[in-house]
Design a protein around this motif. Structure first.
Motif, PDB file in Angstrom:
ATOM      1  N   LYS A  23      41.072 -50.786 127.751  1.00  0.00           N
ATOM      2  CA  LYS A  23      41.591 -50.600 129.096  1.00  0.00           C
ATOM      3  C   LYS A  23      42.409 -51.807 129.565  1.00  0.00           C
ATOM      4  CE  LYS A  23      38.600 -46.862 130.359  1.00  0.00           C
ATOM      5  NZ  LYS A  23      37.532 -46.328 131.245  1.00  0.00           N
TER       6      LYS A  23
ATOM      7  N   SER B 220      43.631 -35.982 129.434  1.00  0.00           N
ATOM      8  CA  SER B 220      43.678 -37.415 129.711  1.00  0.00           C
ATOM      9  C   SER B 220      43.321 -37.666 131.173  1.00  0.00           C
ATOM     10  CB  SER B 220      45.075 -37.984 129.445  1.00  0.00           C
ATOM     11  OG  SER B 220      45.136 -39.322 129.907  1.00  0.00           O
TER      12      SER B 220
ATOM     13  N   SER C  12      46.750 -39.233 125.741  1.00  0.00           N
ATOM     14  CA  SER C  12      45.751 -40.241 126.110  1.00  0.00           C
ATOM     15  C   SER C  12      46.381 -41.624 126.045  1.00  0.00           C
ATOM     16  CB  SER C  12      44.547 -40.160 125.170  1.00  0.00           C
ATOM     17  OG  SER C  12      43.794 -38.998 125.467  1.00  0.00           O
TER      18      SER C  12
ATOM     19  N   ASP D 197      27.515 -44.372 134.767  1.00  0.00           N
ATOM     20  CA  ASP D 197      28.682 -45.114 134.273  1.00  0.00           C
ATOM     21  C   ASP D 197      29.515 -45.604 135.451  1.00  0.00           C
ATOM     22  OD1 ASP D 197      31.180 -44.403 131.722  1.00  0.00           O
ATOM     23  OD2 ASP D 197      31.181 -45.876 133.315  1.00  0.00           O
TER      24      ASP D 197
HETATM   25  N1  LIG Z   1      32.020 -41.717 130.927  1.00  0.00           N
HETATM   26  C1  LIG Z   1      33.293 -42.132 130.763  1.00  0.00           C
HETATM   27  N2  LIG Z   1      34.248 -41.247 130.378  1.00  0.00           N
HETATM   28  C2  LIG Z   1      35.540 -41.665 130.218  1.00  0.00           C
HETATM   29  N3  LIG Z   1      36.493 -40.777 129.848  1.00  0.00           N
HETATM   30  C3  LIG Z   1      37.783 -41.177 129.691  1.00  0.00           C
HETATM   31  C4  LIG Z   1      38.129 -42.507 129.890  1.00  0.00           C
HETATM   32  C5  LIG Z   1      39.559 -42.933 129.709  1.00  0.00           C
HETATM   33  O1  LIG Z   1      39.726 -43.428 128.422  1.00  0.00           O
HETATM   34  P1  LIG Z   1      40.302 -42.556 127.209  1.00  0.00           P
HETATM   35  O2  LIG Z   1      39.505 -41.326 127.015  1.00  0.00           O
HETATM   36  O3  LIG Z   1      40.468 -43.432 126.052  1.00  0.00           O
HETATM   37  O4  LIG Z   1      41.776 -42.177 127.689  1.00  0.00           O
HETATM   38  P2  LIG Z   1      42.342 -40.835 128.308  1.00  0.00           P
HETATM   39  O5  LIG Z   1      41.526 -40.534 129.529  1.00  0.00           O
HETATM   40  O6  LIG Z   1      43.789 -41.172 128.581  1.00  0.00           O
HETATM   41  O7  LIG Z   1      42.189 -39.744 127.258  1.00  0.00           O
HETATM   42  N4  LIG Z   1      37.208 -43.440 130.266  1.00  0.00           N
HETATM   43  C6  LIG Z   1      35.899 -43.023 130.438  1.00  0.00           C
HETATM   44  C7  LIG Z   1      34.853 -43.945 130.846  1.00  0.00           C
HETATM   45  O8  LIG Z   1      35.088 -45.160 131.070  1.00  0.00           O
HETATM   46  N5  LIG Z   1      33.593 -43.455 130.986  1.00  0.00           N
END
Ligand SMILES: Nc1nc2ncc(COP(=O)(O)OP(=O)(O)O)nc2c(=O)[nH]1
Length: 258
Positions: free
Chosen positions: A202, A45, A11, A166
């Motif tokens: 982000k 991710s 991630s 979202d």
């Molecule tokens: N509903 C929703 N779900 C999400 N899931 C993942 C990420 C990406 O962030 P993160 O989970 O921290 O990173 P990664 O996708 O690299 O695990 N952003 C969103 C978001 O903005 N909204």
């Protein structure tokens, strides 16, 4: 407030931190004790450029965490693009689905309806691997918000009991697109459906406040999420759970009459 639990090695801001079961459960319980409403558990991710992960790999990562946390006094959401992963997660004890694909897959809608599970549906232009190569819109606010309202209606017609909308910060958007959507958020929160915002750590924050390391972006994250909450967003999705719970409680007190 929705706390993020990425059970992934890659991630973008916390990859590998919660990959081992013991670490994932410790982090989950810290966020629960901090007062989050929901824990969002993800095994893949979706950062820009991310390669998809097989369903069985995703399930190997998240099912032990969901099973261990079920019944521990916190709502669990599963952050997945795959209906088969969502179905297994719901059967293991998850309460809602967080689909960055916006419930465009009819099978995902069927899984949520069959389980009576609410869903967070997010706008994404393209797919994680390529979405940031050349995102473009004629009118980003009109297009993204129309998509979300349309998908909400399609989801409800399919029997999904409730939805959160979202706008998908960073998912097929330039910095300007993200800022325009954030400024227009009142247009979305004025509607009948709850709004979820996920801006945590982000790249937009680096653009706005020159913070190159993702793990240093929690203050900027809070600024964006307090803005979203002040416009009426129902939920924000973040890594820094305790700081968010504290800040949102103080903000809510300021907004309460008398
Ligand atoms: N509903 C929703 N779900 C999400 N899931 C993942 C990420 C990406 O962030 P993160 O989970 O921290 O990173 P990664 O996708 O690299 O695990 N952003 C969103 C978001 O903005 N909204």
């Amino acid at each position: 407030m929705m706390g993020i639990l990425n059970v992934t090695p890659d991630s973008f801001s916390d990859g590998g931190r919660h990959f081992e079961l013991a670490e994932a459960l410790a982090s989950a319980r810290r966020m629960r004790d901090a007062g989050v409403l929901v824990l969002d558990i993800g095994g893949e991710s979706t950062r820009p450029g991310a390669e998809p992960v097989p369903a069985e790999t995703e399930l190997d990562r998240i099912l032990p965490v969901i099973r261990a946390l079920a019944g521990e006094g916190v709502l669990l959401s599963v952050d997945t693009l795959k209906p088969e992963v969502a179905q297994a997660a719901l059967r293991a004890g998850a309460h809602l689905v967080n689909d960055v694909g916006g419930l465009r897959d009819p099978e995902m809608r069927r899984v949520c309806a069959e389980a009576g599970a609410p869903a967070a549906l997010m706008h994404m232009q393209g797919e994680p691997r390529t979405m940031q190569q050349n995102p473009s819109y004629d009118d980003v606010v009109a297009e993204v918000f129309a998509f979300l309202r349309e998908q909400a209606a399609v989801a409800r017609a399919a029997g999904v009991p409730d939805v959160l909308l979202d706008p998908g910060v960073g998912f097929g958007k330039t910095r300007e697109h993200n800022l325009t959507l954030l400024r227009a958020l009142p247009q979305l929160t004025a509607g009948p459906d709850g709004v979820l915002l996920g801006a945590s750590r982000k790249r937009l924050i680096d653009y706005l406040a020159d913070v190159p390391r993702a793990e240093d972006r929690d203050p900027g994250t809070l600024a964006l999420h307090l803005h979203a909450a002040s416009t009426g967003a129902a939920l924000v999705r973040a890594h820094a759970a305790a700081a968010h719970v504290q800040a949102l409680r103080v903000q809510a007190a300021l907004d309460l009459p008398g």
